[in-house]
Enzyme design. Sequence first.
Site, PDB file in Angstrom:
ATOM      1  N   THR A 197       0.933  -1.116   0.000  1.00  0.00           N
ATOM      2  CA  THR A 197       0.000   0.000   0.000  1.00  0.00           C
ATOM      3  C   THR A 197       0.967   1.158   0.000  1.00  0.00           C
ATOM      4  OG1 THR A 197      -1.628  -1.137   1.387  1.00  0.00           O
ATOM      5  CG2 THR A 197      -1.695   1.222   1.465  1.00  0.00           C
TER       6      THR A 197
ATOM      7  N   THR B  22      -0.683   0.254   6.475  1.00  0.00           N
ATOM      8  CA  THR B  22      -0.396  -0.711   5.410  1.00  0.00           C
ATOM      9  C   THR B  22      -0.423  -2.115   6.002  1.00  0.00           C
ATOM     10  OG1 THR B  22       1.223  -1.443   3.785  1.00  0.00           O
ATOM     11  CG2 THR B  22       2.111  -0.434   5.778  1.00  0.00           C
TER      12      THR B  22
END
Length: 329
Positions: free
Chosen positions: A192, A241
């Site tokens: 991410t 993330t």
Amino acid sequence: MVQSQTKILRFNRGELMSAVIQPKLIIHGGAGLHGKGNVGEVRRSLYEIIEEVYALLRSGSDAGAAVVRGCQLLEDNPRFNAGTGSVLQSDGQIRMSASLMSGVLQRFSGVINVSRVKNPIDLAKFLQNSDDRVLSDFGATELARELNIPSYDPLTQSRIQEWMEEREHNFSRPMASVMSNVRETSEAGRGTIGVVALDRQGRLAAGTSTGGKGFERVGRVSDSCTPAGNYATHEAAVSCTGIGEDILDECLAARIVVRVIDGMPIQTSFARSFQEAADRKRDFGAIGIGVDGTIAWGKTSEMLISACHTGDKISDTLEADLGVQTGTF
Ligand code: GLY
């Protein structure tokens, strides 16, 4: 006379603010190194982005604009699982999610599972000033069309290769079923991207963008476009993330920020939230900044691919010890 005194007062206060507030910046490129290159290459990519975005903050850019620029640069780098280089879902399609939160306005916006755009964060930015601030697949695609954003294919050779390797046996079985072959987690999908900034005026913002977990069921919603994955107020801003379901279960970004609002120092909030997460065997990482300028990070995952600019120097977490850890810069 009164008016000009007010102006002078404002000017002086502005000068004072810029004299005392040193901008801060932290970015991440995911919770694992898989498919991103070696540590040196990843560090170079992160530092180039840090330098460009920190220069914006130093020259007076507001935190939101700096976060958007940082997200665009990370989305454009095919190493990272967002924008160009996004992983493929179970049906071989790319669907991306992104969100932006302004701390000063305490306003969240974003898109869920959008296809065929270069920078999903641009849509999140547009939606900051819209009545409807979170759009999913069809609506997000319609918005891109309305804004005349050119159609763009974010697929890279290495992502299609990964997908084909995973799916190799599907095509040799008599009853091939690609769609139903959903995998819990792909290593590449621990990626991410995220950016958190504090500007010279003391304003915070956070942005997060992702191609998702990889090989997920069609319609799965990522944490990245929820306040669990991306959250900001006047007091603190956080981007996450890792495994989206774990991030949602902890409501991680909002959890860390709310503790800061309630008076906990950001480093303690990270430490407590990550200890709780470790006890529940979660798999993720997060970066954040407090309005006092403390830059914080934490992880239960093996790695956190992040780098920051303190105003004096650039540092990173690329060689942090394995296992659960939190820290500050
Ligand atoms: N954290 C990204 C995702 O799970 O979709």
